[in-house]
Design a protein around this motif. Structure first.
Motif, PDB file in Angstrom:
ATOM      1  N   VAL A  11      12.663 -60.606 -23.727  1.00 48.94           N
ATOM      2  CA  VAL A  11      12.778 -60.782 -25.182  1.00 48.94           C
ATOM      3  C   VAL A  11      13.252 -59.491 -25.840  1.00 48.94           C
ATOM      4  O   VAL A  11      14.129 -59.495 -26.710  1.00 48.94           O
ATOM      5  N   LEU A  12      12.673 -58.357 -25.431  1.00 54.76           N
ATOM      6  CA  LEU A  12      13.099 -57.074 -25.995  1.00 54.76           C
ATOM      7  C   LEU A  12      14.549 -56.778 -25.621  1.00 54.76           C
ATOM      8  O   LEU A  12      15.325 -56.276 -26.446  1.00 54.76           O
ATOM      9  N   LEU A  13      14.928 -57.081 -24.391  1.00 52.68           N
ATOM     10  CA  LEU A  13      16.308 -56.862 -23.970  1.00 52.68           C
ATOM     11  C   LEU A  13      17.260 -57.738 -24.776  1.00 52.68           C
ATOM     12  O   LEU A  13      18.325 -57.279 -25.219  1.00 52.68           O
ATOM     13  N   PHE A  14      16.877 -58.999 -24.992  1.00 54.48           N
ATOM     14  CA  PHE A  14      17.689 -59.914 -25.797  1.00 54.48           C
ATOM     15  C   PHE A  14      17.948 -59.315 -27.173  1.00 54.48           C
ATOM     16  O   PHE A  14      19.083 -59.275 -27.647  1.00 54.48           O
ATOM     17  N   HIS A  15      16.885 -58.824 -27.830  1.00 52.48           N
ATOM     18  CA  HIS A  15      17.056 -58.249 -29.166  1.00 52.48           C
ATOM     19  C   HIS A  15      17.855 -56.947 -29.113  1.00 52.48           C
ATOM     20  O   HIS A  15      18.656 -56.663 -30.015  1.00 52.48           O
ATOM     21  N   GLY A  16      17.642 -56.154 -28.062  1.00 52.94           N
ATOM     22  CA  GLY A  16      18.402 -54.919 -27.935  1.00 52.94           C
ATOM     23  C   GLY A  16      19.888 -55.160 -27.822  1.00 52.94           C
ATOM     24  O   GLY A  16      20.706 -54.395 -28.356  1.00 52.94           O
ATOM     25  N   THR A  17      20.282 -56.239 -27.142  1.00 51.01           N
ATOM     26  CA  THR A  17      21.712 -56.539 -27.011  1.00 51.01           C
ATOM     27  C   THR A  17      22.331 -56.948 -28.342  1.00 51.01           C
ATOM     28  O   THR A  17      23.555 -56.919 -28.483  1.00 51.01           O
ATOM     29  N   PHE A  18      21.499 -57.316 -29.311  1.00 48.31           N
ATOM     30  CA  PHE A  18      21.992 -57.635 -30.643  1.00 48.31           C
ATOM     31  C   PHE A  18      21.897 -56.447 -31.593  1.00 48.31           C
ATOM     32  O   PHE A  18      22.150 -56.579 -32.783  1.00 48.31           O
ATOM     33  N   GLY A  19      21.512 -55.283 -31.086  1.00 45.14           N
ATOM     34  CA  GLY A  19      21.486 -54.083 -31.919  1.00 45.14           C
ATOM     35  C   GLY A  19      20.189 -53.812 -32.635  1.00 45.14           C
ATOM     36  O   GLY A  19      20.119 -52.906 -33.470  1.00 45.14           O
ATOM     37  N   PHE A  20      19.114 -54.573 -32.324  1.00 45.79           N
ATOM     38  CA  PHE A  20      17.807 -54.291 -32.925  1.00 45.79           C
ATOM     39  C   PHE A  20      17.174 -53.079 -32.235  1.00 45.79           C
ATOM     40  O   PHE A  20      17.377 -52.850 -31.038  1.00 45.79           O
ATOM     41  N   HIS A  21      16.402 -52.320 -32.992  1.00 41.21           N
ATOM     42  CA  HIS A  21      15.633 -51.217 -32.428  1.00 41.21           C
ATOM     43  C   HIS A  21      14.255 -51.182 -33.088  1.00 41.21           C
ATOM     44  O   HIS A  21      14.084 -51.650 -34.216  1.00 41.21           O
ATOM     45  N   GLU A  22      13.283 -50.655 -32.373  1.00 40.92           N
ATOM     46  CA  GLU A  22      11.913 -50.633 -32.890  1.00 40.92           C
ATOM     47  C   GLU A  22      11.773 -49.584 -33.983  1.00 40.92           C
ATOM     48  O   GLU A  22      12.196 -48.436 -33.826  1.00 40.92           O
ATOM     49  N   VAL A  23      11.141 -49.984 -35.086  1.00 35.67           N
ATOM     50  CA  VAL A  23      10.875 -49.059 -36.189  1.00 35.67           C
ATOM     51  C   VAL A  23       9.370 -48.855 -36.378  1.00 35.67           C
ATOM     52  O   VAL A  23       8.947 -48.169 -37.306  1.00 35.67           O
ATOM     53  N   GLY A  24       8.561 -49.448 -35.517  1.00 33.52           N
ATOM     54  CA  GLY A  24       7.113 -49.286 -35.590  1.00 33.52           C
ATOM     55  C   GLY A  24       6.423 -50.433 -34.881  1.00 33.52           C
ATOM     56  O   GLY A  24       7.069 -51.336 -34.332  1.00 33.52           O
TER      57      GLY A  24
END
Length: 200
Positions: A131-144
């Motif tokens: 799930v994290l990899l999926f979001h990372g491929t769309f350019g999301f990054h953790e902000v907290g």
């Protein structure tokens, strides 16, 4: 057959509710009242159809929405002007078939005309790397991260800048062109409110 993403119809809410509550622990359960609230108030509520069957849905809203989610509040307390993905659900038999990517592409196409960034969260339980990899491929990054007061679950709070927004905002402001892919019946009301000076 191709994936079709379109606005939800009210008579489909029972099917949407069943999809949500069969999705497993990564998705918080819903009841009919909460789903009706989304139908009436969410800025973006679309379903995916494949082979004539509903295969998933996505609910999203802007930062000015009247929404009581603690995750939504977390973002609003720290950031301004964002489009929030409250939930995305894909039927288990269709996972890995491109439905999630079709939803995120459609949601971004909607959001980047109106907001400078997108926000969502991932629950940190179970096997989350895909799930994290999926979001990372769309350019999301953790902000907290935050522990949700409703459930006690920890969530990774993700954001993504929408690079097209500054140009669109400078070029068109709130007067977006009149085209069917820009204005659906659901969004016409919200876009009209923005033109009038509000941020519905």
């Amino acid at each position: 057959m191709s994936i079709v993403v379109r606005d939800v119809h009210e008579h489909e809410l029972d099917s949407v509710l069943a999809l949500n509550n069969a999705a497993g622990p990564a998705i918080l359960p819903l009841d009919a009242k909460r789903l009706q609230y989304f139908y009436e108030c969410a800025e973006y509520f679309r379903v995916a159809e494949r082979d004539g069957m509903l295969t998933g849905f996505l609910v999203g809203m802007g930062d000015a929405a009247d929404h009581d989610s603690s995750n939504f509040r977390w973002f609003r307390e720290r950031h301004s002007e964002f489009f929030y993905i409250d939930r995305i659900v894909v039927a288990s038999r269709r996972r890995g078939g491109g439905v999630g990517r079709a939803f995120y592409a459609d949601a971004q196409s909607y959001a980047e005309l109106r907001y400078p960034q997108m926000a969502c969260e991932v629950l940190l339980q179970g096997s989350i790397d895909p799930v994290l990899l999926f979001h990372g491929t769309f350019g999301f990054h953790e902000v907290g991260q935050q522990v949700m007061e409703e459930t006690g679950l920890r969530a990774s709070m993700l954001m993504k800048p929408l690079c097209s927004y500054p140009w669109i905002s400078q070029t068109y402001g709130r007067d977006l062109p009149d085209a069917p892919w820009i204005h659906t019946p659901r969004t016409l009301r919200l876009d009209s409110a923005r033109k009038a000076g509000g941020r519905a």
